[in-house]
Each structure stands twice: as C-alpha cells, then as structure tokens.
Design an enzyme around this catalytic site. Structure first.
Site, mmCIF file in Angstrom:
data_model
loop_
_atom_site.group_PDB
_atom_site.id
_atom_site.type_symbol
_atom_site.label_atom_id
_atom_site.label_comp_id
_atom_site.label_asym_id
_atom_site.label_seq_id
_atom_site.Cartn_x
_atom_site.Cartn_y
_atom_site.Cartn_z
ATOM 1 N N HIS A 174 14.020 -9.603 -47.240
ATOM 2 C CA HIS A 174 14.121 -9.987 -45.838
ATOM 3 C C HIS A 174 14.931 -11.275 -45.732
ATOM 4 C CE1 HIS A 174 11.493 -7.178 -43.665
ATOM 5 N NE2 HIS A 174 10.931 -7.020 -44.851
ATOM 6 N N LYS A 617 3.494 -10.349 -33.588
ATOM 7 C CA LYS A 617 4.433 -10.348 -32.456
ATOM 8 C C LYS A 617 3.842 -9.594 -31.264
ATOM 9 C CE LYS A 617 8.442 -8.122 -32.861
ATOM 10 N NZ LYS A 617 8.811 -7.223 -31.757
#
Length: 959
Positions: A174, A617
């Site tokens: 990532h 999130k």
C-alpha cells in the site's frame, strides 16, 4: 554522557548573525598551541560513555550524537538549513533551494530519531534479559511457556496447540512507505554503527573512525534523493518487499523456531514436541489487483519468479557456507551406514561422482553438499529462464526434496553425537527451506467483487441466447445459476477452453487469473499461492462466483471438476454493514456442499478477512473496533455450529485509524476463542520497514507476534478480561452507536469532501509517487470509492487526525447524560477490566496528543468558502474538546497522554519541527494552488511533496 550533551549543545549553537560554522584551521607551526578538537573528535570522545549507560540515559545521548553529526553536515553543505533543524522559521526571502533542503533535513532528522529509538528499544530489551532473564521479556516465548507451565497447562494440550499453530504476516505494498530501498539500506547501516559504538573495546582512534563512518552515512542521506522521480512500478515494489527477506527475515524465522524449542525444553523437561513450520510470510505485492490497473497476470507471473529466485539464491549461499564449514573427514567421524548409502546415491545421480569424491577425499559432507549445490544450480538456472524453453534437467523437483537431503545430513550428524553441529549449522537451513520453500512467500491474489461479478455477467451473456438478460445479482435466480454451474460436471476440454471474443480485456484478464494459478503452481512451488481474497464481499453469491471461475479454470481436484476447489477463497468483510451481515453470509455460503467439501479438503479451516480501514472510514474509530470484535465472536460461533473452524485474517494498516495498534495488545484484546493458534495480519507500508529493517528488531517482532498468538490461545478462554460481560457489552453497543452517529453526521454532509480537499493535501498526495496503486478504485471522486489510506493520510497531514478519535467524546457524553454517576463508574470499571475498551481509550488519547487545533485551523483557512470552513471546523473543534474532556474523565488523567511518558517524550522531540513543517506546508499549498503558470506550480511542487514526506516521517505513520 555530559560530553555528548555538550557536543550536542555545541551543534545547536548560533550567533545573532546565524549559524556559527566551524572553520578549517591551517596547520599550526610547532610553537603554536594545538588546534581545538573538531566536533567530530568531541563526539567520538563522548561516545565512549555509551557502553556504560542504561537505556534511559542512552537514548538522549544517541539522539544528541546523531543531531550533532547532522548539524555538522548542514553547516558544511548549506549553513542556513541549521536554522530549520533548530526549529526556527526560515526568512521569507530565502531561496527555494534552501527551503527544499531544510524540509529534506527535517525529514532526515525524523528518520534518525526513529533509528535511535529502535536502537534504544533493543538495548532496553537486552538490559531486561541480562538483569532478570529472558523469561521477563514481554514478547518472549520463554515467558509465555513459563506462564502456561505454571498455570498447569498439560504437555498434551501444548502439543495440540502446536499441531494447529499457523501464523502468517502478509507484506503489502500500500502507498504508505515514503522511503526508498536506498534510504532503508542507509538506515540499516546507521543502526549497525550505533550497535558497534555500544562496545567498550574500541581505542580512541577506532572510535573516531566509527563516528566518522556514521557521519558519512548521514551525509549520504543528505545527498540521496528522498522523493521518487517517477511512480514506482510493481516490480520495484516487489524488490522492496524482498529486500527485507535478504536483510533479516530469512534468518529471523529459523531463530524463532529455535527459541520456542528452547522454551519448551526448559519448562516442560523430558517432554517431546514436534515443531511444525508454523510461521510463514505471505505477500500481496504483485498479486493485489483490487483497483490497481498495473497488476496484471504478466506482472503476477514475474513476481512469482522473482520470489522464487530470492530464496534459491539465499539457499545457494547457505550451502556454499556449509560446504566451507563442514570439513569433517570420515577418519575423524565415522559415517553412519544410512548416510553412506545416501551419499552414494547422490554421487551417482550427479553423473560426476568419482571427480567429486577425488576433489574432497574423505570429506563426506563436502561431497554431499557439492552434489546438492549442483542440483540447486540447475534449479536456479531453470528459475532464471522464467518458464521459457524446456526445463533444465537435474534440479530439485520441489523444496521438499532439498529439505529431505538437509534432514539426511542433520540425522547423520546427530547419529555421530554431533548434536551441536547439527543444530547450529544444518537445522536452521532446513527450517528455512521448509518455511520459505521455493517461493519465499505465499502470494495472495486479491480482486474486488465488482470486477468478479462483471466478469461472470459477461460470461453469462456470451453463452446465453441472443437478447437474453442475466438475473439480478441479488436474486435467487442468480444464486441458483451459480450453484447449478458449480454442480455441473465440466465436459471434455471445457476447463481452460478458449474465451468468448465478446469479453472485454478486464474480464478476459480476470478469467485468466485462475488459469495462471494452475500453471504457476507446477512451475514454481505448490505453496506459491496463498488464497484468493475477495474485496468488498457483500453477499454469499460474490464468493460463489469466485469458486465458479476457479472451477472453469481447472482448479478443482477431480477430473470432472465437481468435487472441491484447491484454491482457498477468502471473503473480505470491510464495511460495518457487511460485518453485521457476516453470520448470514457465512451460513448461506456454507450451505453449499461444494464449499464445505472444499474447506474440509483444505484442512477444515475457513479463513475470513476483516477490514479495519474501510470499517473505520464507514463508521469511525470506536464503532469500527466494536463491530470488528462483535463480528469475530459471531462468525466463530457460526463456525462452531456448522462444524467448521474459522481463522481470521486481520487487514490492519500502519496508523491507529486503520488498526495499527501495538501488536501484542491488539492480539490480547481479541475475543476469547477467536484465535485458536491461527492468525494472519497485513503488514503495510512503513510498518514493514519499522519492524523488519534491522536484525534485532525483526527477531523481536516475529517473536512478539508468535508469542502473543500462543498466549491468547492458551489463556483467552480462561481470562476474566475476555469473557463476555453483559453490562460491558451493552455499554459498548451504546457507545459505538452514539459514536457512529456523531461521525456519520460529520462525514455525510455533502460539502465535507470539498472541505477535505481544500483543507488537506489530499489531491497532492497522488503526486508523491509512493506506491503503484491509484488513490481511488474506479476513478470516481466520491468518499465511497476513496481508499482508506489517503483518507487517513490526509487527515493526519492537516493535524485534524479525526479518523482516530472523532465521535468518541459525543458517545461518552451521551452515555453519561443518561446513566450519570453509575455510567461513569461503569466506564471506569471497563477502563480497568475490559482490554478492548482500554485499548480504544488509550489509542484515542494518544491520537488526541497529535492534534493541533491552531494548525488545523490554519489548514482550514485554505477552504475558500468561509461559511463551509466555519461550519465544518466548528464541529471538529467542538468534538475535539469534548473528546479530550470525556477521555480524561474516564481515564482519570489530568492531561492528554500523560499516562504514556515514553510516547510523550518521543512526540515532544518531534512536535516543534513537525509544527514548523506543517505551517510551511500550508503556505506551500496556498502558493501551489494559486500559481497560474505550470513552471511556477512545478517550482512549489517539490518542496510541497517534501513537506508531506517530512510530516509522515515525523509521526512515523502515513495511512
């Protein structure tokens, strides 16, 4: 110590005219007084105190040593930069080159601080072991096994746990690692130089040379480009991941097995334990195509070959070293009959037996190793061809064959009483081969359910009558079609048949993924692949679709293709709604006989991945943690009801917001019975370099992970702290609901994205070239498809950091408003008795310490709409103050994070510089966005990107 502090203070000295740079003195005549010692000489002399200091005194002295050397470089290279290192703002008219260099220097300083702290942590662990014994180390097998023995855990139970123990950290690429491999290598050399300086054996001349070498490495950091000129390719990310194996991990894992064996022999004397290779590494690099168009099947094939070459080259060097070491002659050590027969076999198989025997007369182990090297060279040569041409004969058919030959040599040494030689030289290499096999890692494949379903729809249309439309993906008709196709025997030649021409490129590529698995298992290693991870699993039919594509590619175990799948399929549950539906999804999935057969054929364990990033999130920090905990309890219960063992794969990131909490505490807080000796976790971005860049820290972290899993397995169902308690669970449910409501109220405002984009470097992050993956999955520009990494990264850059705390204050406040004093008493009991609640509160409090409302308000000033700016920032400011007050009320503290003195001390070293860089970034964002000409924008871009890098280095985490 005083000398080092004095030298560090000298490095900080400035006059009213600026930096007081050292002047080079001409050689003095004999009658002149000697020239004063240089800063380097003073630091070298002062460093002689390091071996005598304890860890607490050692850290500030090493920090001063490194600071003095960095300032010395700055003075000689660009004197104005020392102002920035001292935390002073640069003059407004300073040239942009100085601005850029000052930001890079601050970034270097944060990196050096991190190296110093790693060195100190290693020294502290050694001190504990020397003073109190290895069993006192929190992360040691020795402590865990000693506790188990003291608690009366019988040896048979330990054997049963070991039989099922399976731990696999998974390295991912990532875009959270801003440091290049070149920089990582310099960091490692600095770490090793600091370790060298701890020794008291050096003469003043030798110590001066060591400090000089340390200075050279810091100068190399100064001159090495910190920013990537171009976005890294996936191949470069693969090389980045493999770098850590060559540096530390090939060696760390065999040592892990040795430490566990030692602990078991010490605390269970007289008992025999089989030691399976329970610790292996996985990887997503080169296999994770979820939203990454740069990962395709060609890239995945190349990754598999690179992974194979990495371990084969390592084994070759190890065999060469063994051949040089084991110079044992038959006269000195009679050869066991069984090994004599084995030697005769390999000599004959080599085709050059007489010559090998003549070259090493009587040296039976060298003869044997020479034959092994020839076979490995053939294997390596074939691997270097990357599947091209006819396979080269004479190599190893598999890693099992190489491990078996090492085992034969080990048994020969044991049979002759050479146990120490066998354990010191041969067994570690055998453990390496059994662990890393011929693939280094087990490569997972990952794709999004949207892509899988589009591919299946395209296949349905290609095979249906013209004009027919497929059923709705959530309908019973669609599920019935999938189940019937999975039950239908494939016709001759149907597996791997030519693809319909109507398939789009992405759809054809998706079908070919599974065909590639079948081919590459044969070419590389049977364990080259781990599992297929299905991102955004919303329904059981999403998973059934993956099974169908695997079947059509010939990945089922019998000729008809109807029995069971040989590729594990792992649903990834990421959103809070999906976590809540998990029991329903799994019940529906496990009701399909083919799925149950496949799981049983794969060892009887269904792996389920849970996502920390998107759930955060989706619902905020508190709600995410509680929903993840609840989901694990419910999923494990479904598994027990249906006779299937559930293993959890934890998708954690580097930051607190994405699950990046201390590993030992995180595992200890998992629900009772949810681990059972099986644990997978992602290691992302900067976490990888922090844990695995240096030998000592790598050995510590692999043992911390493994011992924590072992401890949870032994103790979790016996511990009060992890037992379900109705009043605690009810309180957690209420708090999570209120926290999520407050968080959603903020993020669901239509204008939040506009605020976020203006008040943070969100859009500019994509230009940092940290990873190959785009910031959004499908190119849209909404919160839903924005990846969790830039979501967290940008909020940390603008000093709001709300992904790690927002909503917690409202939750506690509303809870206390209803329950008042009884509620406060309950929360304080939970703080002391519930590991999960305590972990959440602790991490929220540490995150609050990193928030700076004044600087956050300056970032908000970048929002051009004053009404929007005030509306959003006022909410954030109010929630921050409320959260601070409520957390301190529960913890009983008087100031944020005062309970974490080491954390506060390290943060205090960084905050003045981070704050300075944050204010520079605000100005750079303003100038960059206001510039009209491309050339002018470009002139601001490099310092802007350096500021992003610098803040990320300062906090030690990005996304």
């Amino acid at each position: 110590m005083e000398a080092i502090e004095s030298a560090g203070a000298e490095a900080r000295k400035v006059t009213s005219r600026g930096v007081e740079a050292p002047r080079r003195q001409p050689a003095a005549p004999p009658s002149s007084p000697p020239a004063p010692p240089s800063l380097l000489d003073r630091l070298a002399t002062a460093s002689s105190a390091l071996p005598t200091l304890d860890a607490e005194a050692y850290e500030p002295c090493v920090v001063d040593l490194l600071f003095g050397l960095l300032c010395d470089v700055a003075r000689r290279r660009q004197p104005q930069v020392e102002l920035a290192l001292r935390g002073e703002p640069l003059p407004p008219d300073v040239p942009r080159a100085v601005w850029r260099r000052s930001l890079q220097a601050q970034g270097i300083w944060f990196q050096l601080l991190s190296v110093a702290e790693q060195s100190t942590a290693m020294r502290r662990r050694r001190e504990i072991e020397i003073e109190s014994g290895y069993a006192r180390l929190t992360a040691s097998f020795s402590r865990v096994v000693a506790d188990a023995a003291a608690a009366g855990v019988p040896a048979d139970e330990v054997r049963a746990v070991l039989q099922h123990l399976k731990i696999r950290p998974v390295i991912t690429a990532h875009p959270t690692e801003a440091k290049r491999v070149t920089v990582l290598e310099i960091h490692r050399r600095i770490y090793r130089k600091l370790m060298d300086l701890e020794s008291p054996r050096w003469t003043p001349r030798e110590r001066r040379k060591l400090v000089g070498q340390l200075a050279n490495e810091i100068e190399l950091l100064w001159m090495s480009g910190e920013l990537r000129r171009e976005k890294p390719t996936v191949a470069q990310e693969v090389a980045w991941g493999l770098h850590f194996f060559g540096e530390t991990l090939f060696e760390a894992v065999p040592l892990l097995f040795e430490r566990l064996e030692d602990a078991l022999h010490q605390f269970y004397p007289g008992e025999h334990f089989e030691m399976p290779r329970f610790f292996q590494f996985g990887s997503w690099i080169g296999g994770d195509r979820d939203g990454n168009p740069f990962v395709n099947n060609d890239v995945t094939r190349a990754t598999l070959y690179d992974n194979r070459l990495a371990c084969l080259k390592r084994y070759r060097q190890q065999l060469l070293d063994l051949a040089q070491t084991l110079s044992i002659t038959a006269e000195a050590l009679p050869v066991p009959e069984a090994f004599g027969a084995e030697l005769a076999r390999v000599l004959e198989q080599s085709g050059d037996g007489p010559a090998i025997a003549t070259r090493n007369p009587g040296e039976v182990f060298r003869q044997y190793l020479t034959c092994m090297l020839r076979k490995l060279d053939a294997t390596l040569a074939d691997a270097q061809r990357r599947g091209a041409g006819t396979p080269i004969p004479g190599g190893y058919a598999s890693a099992d064959e190489l491990a078996a030959e090492l085992r034969a040599m080990e048994l020969a040494l044991l049979a002759t009483g050479s146990d120490t030689l066998a354990g010191s030289y041969v067994r570690p290499l055998r453990h390496e081969v059994e662990t890393f096999r011929f693939s280094t890692v087990q490569l997972d494949l990952r794709e999004n359910s949207t892509v899988i379903n589009k591919t299946l729809l395209a296949l349905w249309r290609a095979r249906a009558k013209p004009g027919s439309e497929p059923p709705d993906l959530q309908s019973e008709a669609w599920k019935a079609w999938l189940v019937s196709e999975l039950a239908r025997p494939l016709g001759p030649g149907e597996a791997g048949a030519a693809l319909p021409e109507s398939l789009a490129d992405v759809e054809a590529e998706t079908v070919q993924i599974f065909r590639m698995v079948r081919a590459m298992r044969e070419q590389v290693d049977r364990n080259a692949f781990g599992a297929f991870i299905l991102s955004m699993t919303h329904h059981a039919t999403d998973v059934l679709g993956v099974y169908l594509l695997a079947k059509q590619a010939g990945l089922f175990s019998d000729a008809a293709g109807v029995e069971s799948c040989t590729l594990p399929v792992v649903p990834l549950l990421e959103t809070i709604d999906d976590l809540r539906r998990a029991p329903e999804i799994l019940r529906e999935l496990l009701a399909v006989p083919m799925v149950k057969r496949s799981i049983r054929a794969q060892g009887g364990v269904l792996e389920v991945m849970i996502g920390y990033s998107d759930s955060n999130k989706d619902g905020g920090f508190f709600a995410s943690n509680w929903e993840l905990s609840k989901a694990q309890t419910k999923i494990a219960r479904v598994g027990r009801e249906l006779g299937i063992t559930i293993s959890f794969f934890h998708g954690r990131g580097g930051s607190v917001s994405r699950g990046g909490v201390p590993a030992g505490r995180a595992i200890a807080a998992l629900p009772a019975g949810s681990v059972n000796g099986r644990f997978r976790v992602t290691e992302q971005g900067e976490v990888v370099s922090y844990k695995y860049a240096n030998r000592g820290t790598a050995q510590y972290h692999v043992e911390l992970l493994a011992s924590s899993v072992l401890e949870h397995t032994f103790k979790s169902e016996r511990e009060d702290e992890l037992q379900p308690r109705g009043e605690f669970d009810d309180a957690m449910e209420a708090l999570a609901g209120a926290s999520r409501a407050a968080y959603v109220k903020l993020v669901d405002q239509p204008e939040l994205i506009a605020y976020f984009q203006a008040a943070s470097p969100l859009e500019e992050l994509s230009m940092l070239n940290m990873g190959s993956r785009p910031a959004r999955r499908f190119g849209a520009r909404s919160l839903e498809d924005l990846r969790a990494i830039p979501w967290v990264f940008a909020w940390s850059q603008n000093r709001h950091a709300l992904t790690g705390w927002y909503g917690v204050g409202s939750a506690i406040s509303s809870f206390l408003a209803v329950r008042q004093e009884r509620g406060l008493d309950l929360l304080r009991r939970m703080f002391n008795e519930s590991r999960l609640f305590r972990l959440i509160v602790d991490e929220v409090e540490k995150t609050l310490a990193q928030v700076d409302l004044d600087i956050a308000r300056d970032y908000a000033s970048l929002v051009p709409d004053a009404r929007l700016r005030e509306t959003i920032f006022t909410q954030i400011e109010a929630e921050y103050r409320l959260t601070t007050a409520m957390v301190l009320k529960v913890s009983g503290g008087s100031a944020v994070a005062e309970r974490f003195p080491q954390f506060c001390e390290r943060l205090a070293r960084r905050l003045p510089a981070i704050n300075l860089v944050s204010r520079q970034q605000i100005e750079l964002l303003r100038l960059y966005r206001a510039a009209s000409a491309d050339q002018e924008r470009r002139s601001y871009l490099v310092p802007l990107l350096l500021s992003i890098n610098c803040i990320a280095s300062g906090f030690g985490a990005t996304g």
